[in-house]
Design a protein around this motif. Structure first.
Motif, PDB file in Angstrom:
ATOM      1  N   ARG A   1      52.432   2.158  41.168  1.00 11.92           N
ATOM      2  CA  ARG A   1      51.451   1.759  42.185  1.00 11.92           C
ATOM      3  C   ARG A   1      50.638   2.924  42.746  1.00 11.92           C
ATOM      4  O   ARG A   1      49.535   2.704  43.258  1.00 11.92           O
ATOM      5  CB  ARG A   1      52.191   1.064  43.338  1.00 11.92           C
ATOM      6  CG  ARG A   1      52.991  -0.154  42.918  1.00 11.92           C
ATOM      7  CD  ARG A   1      53.714  -0.793  44.080  1.00 11.92           C
ATOM      8  NE  ARG A   1      52.798  -1.308  45.080  1.00 11.92           N
ATOM      9  CZ  ARG A   1      53.194  -1.896  46.205  1.00 11.92           C
ATOM     10  NH1 ARG A   1      54.477  -2.033  46.468  1.00 11.92           N
ATOM     11  NH2 ARG A   1      52.306  -2.340  47.082  1.00 11.92           N
ATOM     12  N   TYR A   2      51.200   4.138  42.668  1.00 13.82           N
ATOM     13  CA  TYR A   2      50.547   5.261  43.331  1.00 13.82           C
ATOM     14  C   TYR A   2      50.514   6.503  42.454  1.00 13.82           C
ATOM     15  O   TYR A   2      51.298   6.637  41.512  1.00 13.82           O
ATOM     16  CB  TYR A   2      51.295   5.615  44.635  1.00 13.82           C
ATOM     17  CG  TYR A   2      51.430   4.467  45.592  1.00 13.82           C
ATOM     18  CD1 TYR A   2      50.323   3.963  46.265  1.00 13.82           C
ATOM     19  CD2 TYR A   2      52.671   3.863  45.816  1.00 13.82           C
ATOM     20  CE1 TYR A   2      50.437   2.900  47.142  1.00 13.82           C
ATOM     21  CE2 TYR A   2      52.803   2.792  46.689  1.00 13.82           C
ATOM     22  CZ  TYR A   2      51.677   2.318  47.351  1.00 13.82           C
ATOM     23  OH  TYR A   2      51.796   1.265  48.209  1.00 13.82           O
ATOM     24  N   LYS A   3      49.610   7.394  42.786  1.00  8.20           N
ATOM     25  CA  LYS A   3      49.632   8.737  42.223  1.00  8.20           C
ATOM     26  C   LYS A   3      50.835   9.438  42.835  1.00  8.20           C
ATOM     27  O   LYS A   3      50.877   9.670  44.039  1.00  8.20           O
ATOM     28  CB  LYS A   3      48.339   9.478  42.566  1.00  8.20           C
ATOM     29  CG  LYS A   3      48.288  10.901  42.041  1.00  8.20           C
ATOM     30  CD  LYS A   3      46.994  11.593  42.465  1.00  8.20           C
ATOM     31  CE  LYS A   3      46.979  13.036  41.962  1.00  8.20           C
ATOM     32  NZ  LYS A   3      45.746  13.742  42.425  1.00  8.20           N
ATOM     33  N   MET A   4      51.799   9.766  42.024  1.00 13.24           N
ATOM     34  CA  MET A   4      53.097  10.156  42.569  1.00 13.24           C
ATOM     35  C   MET A   4      53.671  11.371  41.853  1.00 13.24           C
ATOM     36  O   MET A   4      53.458  11.572  40.655  1.00 13.24           O
ATOM     37  CB  MET A   4      54.074   8.981  42.451  1.00 13.24           C
ATOM     38  CG  MET A   4      55.414   9.207  43.091  1.00 13.24           C
ATOM     39  SD  MET A   4      56.385   7.688  43.125  1.00 13.24           S
ATOM     40  CE  MET A   4      57.915   8.309  43.839  1.00 13.24           C
ATOM     41  N   ALA A   5      54.381  12.180  42.613  1.00 16.60           N
ATOM     42  CA  ALA A   5      55.149  13.293  42.052  1.00 16.60           C
ATOM     43  C   ALA A   5      56.566  13.178  42.583  1.00 16.60           C
ATOM     44  O   ALA A   5      56.790  12.746  43.715  1.00 16.60           O
ATOM     45  CB  ALA A   5      54.545  14.635  42.450  1.00 16.60           C
ATOM     46  N   ALA A   6      57.523  13.540  41.758  1.00 19.15           N
ATOM     47  CA  ALA A   6      58.927  13.465  42.157  1.00 19.15           C
ATOM     48  C   ALA A   6      59.569  14.829  41.962  1.00 19.15           C
ATOM     49  O   ALA A   6      59.384  15.477  40.924  1.00 19.15           O
ATOM     50  CB  ALA A   6      59.665  12.410  41.343  1.00 19.15           C
ATOM     51  N   LEU A   7      60.310  15.264  42.963  1.00 24.09           N
ATOM     52  CA  LEU A   7      61.029  16.525  42.887  1.00 24.09           C
ATOM     53  C   LEU A   7      62.282  16.335  42.044  1.00 24.09           C
ATOM     54  O   LEU A   7      62.971  15.324  42.164  1.00 24.09           O
ATOM     55  CB  LEU A   7      61.418  16.968  44.296  1.00 24.09           C
ATOM     56  CG  LEU A   7      61.809  18.427  44.498  1.00 24.09           C
ATOM     57  CD1 LEU A   7      60.605  19.337  44.309  1.00 24.09           C
ATOM     58  CD2 LEU A   7      62.402  18.620  45.892  1.00 24.09           C
ATOM     59  N   TYR A   8      62.587  17.305  41.178  1.00 26.39           N
ATOM     60  CA  TYR A   8      63.785  17.181  40.351  1.00 26.39           C
ATOM     61  C   TYR A   8      64.407  18.544  40.116  1.00 26.39           C
ATOM     62  O   TYR A   8      63.758  19.592  40.267  1.00 26.39           O
ATOM     63  CB  TYR A   8      63.444  16.531  39.006  1.00 26.39           C
ATOM     64  CG  TYR A   8      62.853  17.480  37.974  1.00 26.39           C
ATOM     65  CD1 TYR A   8      63.624  17.969  36.922  1.00 26.39           C
ATOM     66  CD2 TYR A   8      61.528  17.900  38.058  1.00 26.39           C
ATOM     67  CE1 TYR A   8      63.084  18.842  35.980  1.00 26.39           C
ATOM     68  CE2 TYR A   8      60.986  18.768  37.120  1.00 26.39           C
ATOM     69  CZ  TYR A   8      61.772  19.233  36.082  1.00 26.39           C
ATOM     70  OH  TYR A   8      61.247  20.099  35.166  1.00 26.39           O
ATOM     71  N   SER A   9      65.686  18.530  39.766  1.00 23.19           N
ATOM     72  CA  SER A   9      66.399  19.749  39.381  1.00 23.19           C
ATOM     73  C   SER A   9      66.549  19.745  37.868  1.00 23.19           C
ATOM     74  O   SER A   9      66.939  18.734  37.290  1.00 23.19           O
ATOM     75  CB  SER A   9      67.787  19.796  40.039  1.00 23.19           C
ATOM     76  OG  SER A   9      67.661  19.833  41.446  1.00 23.19           O
TER      77      SER A   9
ATOM     78  N   ILE B   1      61.542  12.130  46.910  1.00 21.57           N
ATOM     79  CA  ILE B   1      62.557  13.168  47.085  1.00 21.57           C
ATOM     80  C   ILE B   1      63.929  12.527  47.274  1.00 21.57           C
ATOM     81  O   ILE B   1      64.070  11.549  48.024  1.00 21.57           O
ATOM     82  CB  ILE B   1      62.232  14.060  48.304  1.00 21.57           C
ATOM     83  CG1 ILE B   1      60.930  14.827  48.062  1.00 21.57           C
ATOM     84  CG2 ILE B   1      63.370  15.038  48.596  1.00 21.57           C
ATOM     85  CD1 ILE B   1      60.483  15.669  49.246  1.00 21.57           C
ATOM     86  N   LEU B   2      64.936  13.066  46.580  1.00 22.20           N
ATOM     87  CA  LEU B   2      66.329  12.676  46.835  1.00 22.20           C
ATOM     88  C   LEU B   2      66.808  13.474  48.046  1.00 22.20           C
ATOM     89  O   LEU B   2      67.010  14.682  47.951  1.00 22.20           O
ATOM     90  CB  LEU B   2      67.196  12.999  45.614  1.00 22.20           C
ATOM     91  CG  LEU B   2      67.021  12.103  44.383  1.00 22.20           C
ATOM     92  CD1 LEU B   2      67.677  12.752  43.168  1.00 22.20           C
ATOM     93  CD2 LEU B   2      67.628  10.733  44.636  1.00 22.20           C
ATOM     94  N   PRO B   3      67.008  12.829  49.184  1.00 20.18           N
ATOM     95  CA  PRO B   3      67.277  13.569  50.417  1.00 20.18           C
ATOM     96  C   PRO B   3      68.738  13.927  50.664  1.00 20.18           C
ATOM     97  O   PRO B   3      69.052  14.675  51.589  1.00 20.18           O
ATOM     98  CB  PRO B   3      66.797  12.600  51.491  1.00 20.18           C
ATOM     99  CG  PRO B   3      67.122  11.252  50.909  1.00 20.18           C
ATOM    100  CD  PRO B   3      66.895  11.380  49.429  1.00 20.18           C
ATOM    101  N   ASP B   4      69.657  13.380  49.850  1.00 22.62           N
ATOM    102  CA  ASP B   4      71.081  13.551  50.144  1.00 22.62           C
ATOM    103  C   ASP B   4      71.761  14.472  49.146  1.00 22.62           C
ATOM    104  O   ASP B   4      72.956  14.346  48.883  1.00 22.62           O
ATOM    105  CB  ASP B   4      71.785  12.200  50.193  1.00 22.62           C
ATOM    106  CG  ASP B   4      71.557  11.365  48.938  1.00 22.62           C
ATOM    107  OD1 ASP B   4      70.604  11.651  48.200  1.00 22.62           O
ATOM    108  OD2 ASP B   4      72.329  10.422  48.703  1.00 22.62           O
TER     109      ASP B   4
END
Length: 301
Positions: A134-142, A187-190
């Motif tokens: 649905r959106y222009k999106m970026a995801a943080l990852y390790s 973002i995975l916050p936990d």
């Protein structure tokens, strides 16, 4: 050797990705039962975490919750190949309903960026696919432990154009730019972060190291923030996307206040469906100096 190992792993994922949802979840439940029946590290960590989070819950009820949790964790494991290998449209068809859509609409009205916090609750891979559709999106990852596996992971997670950003200084700068342009960052916050620039804040009553990344992004971008997860429905009926407001204070200049609000937001989501949280993750392992590591009582942090 490493390349052949990666090749074998991707073949297994592709094979598992041919399963229908009900079979994958059934196999996942069995894997979870194996984790419960034997003295595994997953069971050990799950029981410790539930003892911390629910100290007043009678022991038999905590045991039942631990067993349910490991079965749900097994289902998550077996659902990942589906989310990575199924056509995107087939994955999105699993979303039966969306709760909190009005919060999403409201946050997008002024065209400012949005941070979506997606804890280890339910099926976070499906949540990522849903919002990137649905959106222009970026995801943080390790990056994974096997560098050769990274290309495959980026390709399957980015099928809809979602940008995967490493959790380093360059990645932080990219997220700020994206948010200022009105994009969405997942973002995975936990996670239990490394480094000395993070804060200690309570999570289910225990002081643990908590990321300050979200607070920094909010302060520098002016973005809105919401929490989301894909709740697993019973009997392989699909998933419910849930969108929730966060606790106030997450953008506070005091890192402890901000981290406390972050953890409290995750807690409230977990309390809604505790059996679908990944309790086998050692979230409490980084505590203030001098405190005991709950997973290794003989070790001082």
């Amino acid at each position: 050797m490493a390349l052949s190992r990666i090749s074998l792993l991707t073949r297994i994922l592709k094979l598992a990705g041919k399963l229908p949802l009900n079979i994958a979840q059934g196999l996942g439940s069995f894997i979870g039962l194996l984790l419960w029946w034997f003295p595994t590290r997953s069971r050990h960590a799950t029981e410790i975490n539930l003892g911390i989070a629910y100290p007043d819950l009678p022991a038999p009820e905590r045991q039942r919750l631990a067993r349910k949790s490991l079965k749900q964790t097994g289902q998550t494991i077996m659902e990942i190949p589906l989310m990575w290998e199924w056509p995107v449209e087939r994955c999105l068809d699993l979303v039966r309903e969306v709760e909190g859509e009005e919060l999403l609409t409201r946050s997008r009205e002024d065209s400012k960026g949005l941070i979506l916090l997606a804890p280890h609750l339910g099926n976070w891979e499906l949540a990522g696919l849903y919002f990137s559709s649905r959106y222009k999106m970026a995801a943080l990852y390790s990056p994974p432990h096997w560098p050769e596996f990274e290309d495959y992971m980026i390709r399957v997670r980015g099928r809809l154009g979602s940008e995967l950003v490493r959790g380093d200084r360059r990645g932080l700068a990219r997220l700020i730019t994206l948010l200022r342009e009105g994009g969405v960052a997942g973002i995975l916050p936990d996670q239990s972060p490394r480094g000395k620039t993070n804060a200690y804040a309570p999570f289910f009553g225990m002081e643990v190291r908590t990321m300050t990344l979200v607070a920094k992004l909010l302060q520098k971008s002016g973005a809105a923030v919401l929490l989301t997860y894909a709740e697993r429905l019973p009997n392989a009926k699909g998933f419910r996307i849930v969108i929730r407001e966060c606790e106030p204070g997450m953008a506070d200049s005091d890192p402890v206040v901000a981290a406390t609000a972050l953890n409290a937001s995750v807690e409230q989501a977990v309390l809604a469906i505790p059996e679908q949280y990944q309790w086998e993750y050692k979230r409490m392992r980084h505590r203030p100096p001098g405190e005991v590591n709950p997973y290794k009582p003989g070790r001082i942090c």
